[in-house]
Design a protein around this motif. Structure first.
Motif: not given
Length: 105
Positions: A26-29, A89-97
């Motif tokens: 998990g060090s990439e985070f 990059t990191l992808l996380g949840p948002g309101f529209f995707g």
């Protein structure tokens, strides 16, 4: 002499393989991340023992490394942060995707 150098090279290779496998999961985070679309949205991920801590202007939240993603536990639900190696990059949840975060250097 040749035998000693072969042993030394073999030992060095073995140590290199061993040490590369000891990288923390998990060090990439780890690091400071900022939303690509909204620079005012940022957070920092730090290690907290075997778990992770996400520090944002709104407070601190715990997370665990699970199935290649950081699982962030909330009061009502949980969310996953996924690391994309190709773009760092990191992808996380948002309101529209999904929301994409880039690492600050």
């Amino acid at each position: 002499m040749k035998s000693a150098s072969i042993r030394f090279i073999s030992l060095c290779l073995l140590c290199a393989v061993f040490l590369s496998g000891c990288r923390s999961t998990g060090s990439e985070f780890l690091g400071k991340w900022v939303n690509k679309a909204n620079p005012n949205d940022s957070f920092q991920v730090v290690r907290n023992g075997d778990e992770f801590l996400i520090i944002s202007p709104g407070g601190k939240t715990g997370a665990i490394y699970k199935d290649g993603a950081l699982e962030v536990k909330g009061l009502l639900m949980s969310a996953d942060l996924t690391y994309v190696k190709q773009t760092d990059t990191l992808l996380g949840p948002g309101f529209f995707g999904n929301v994409e975060y880039k690492r600050l250097k």
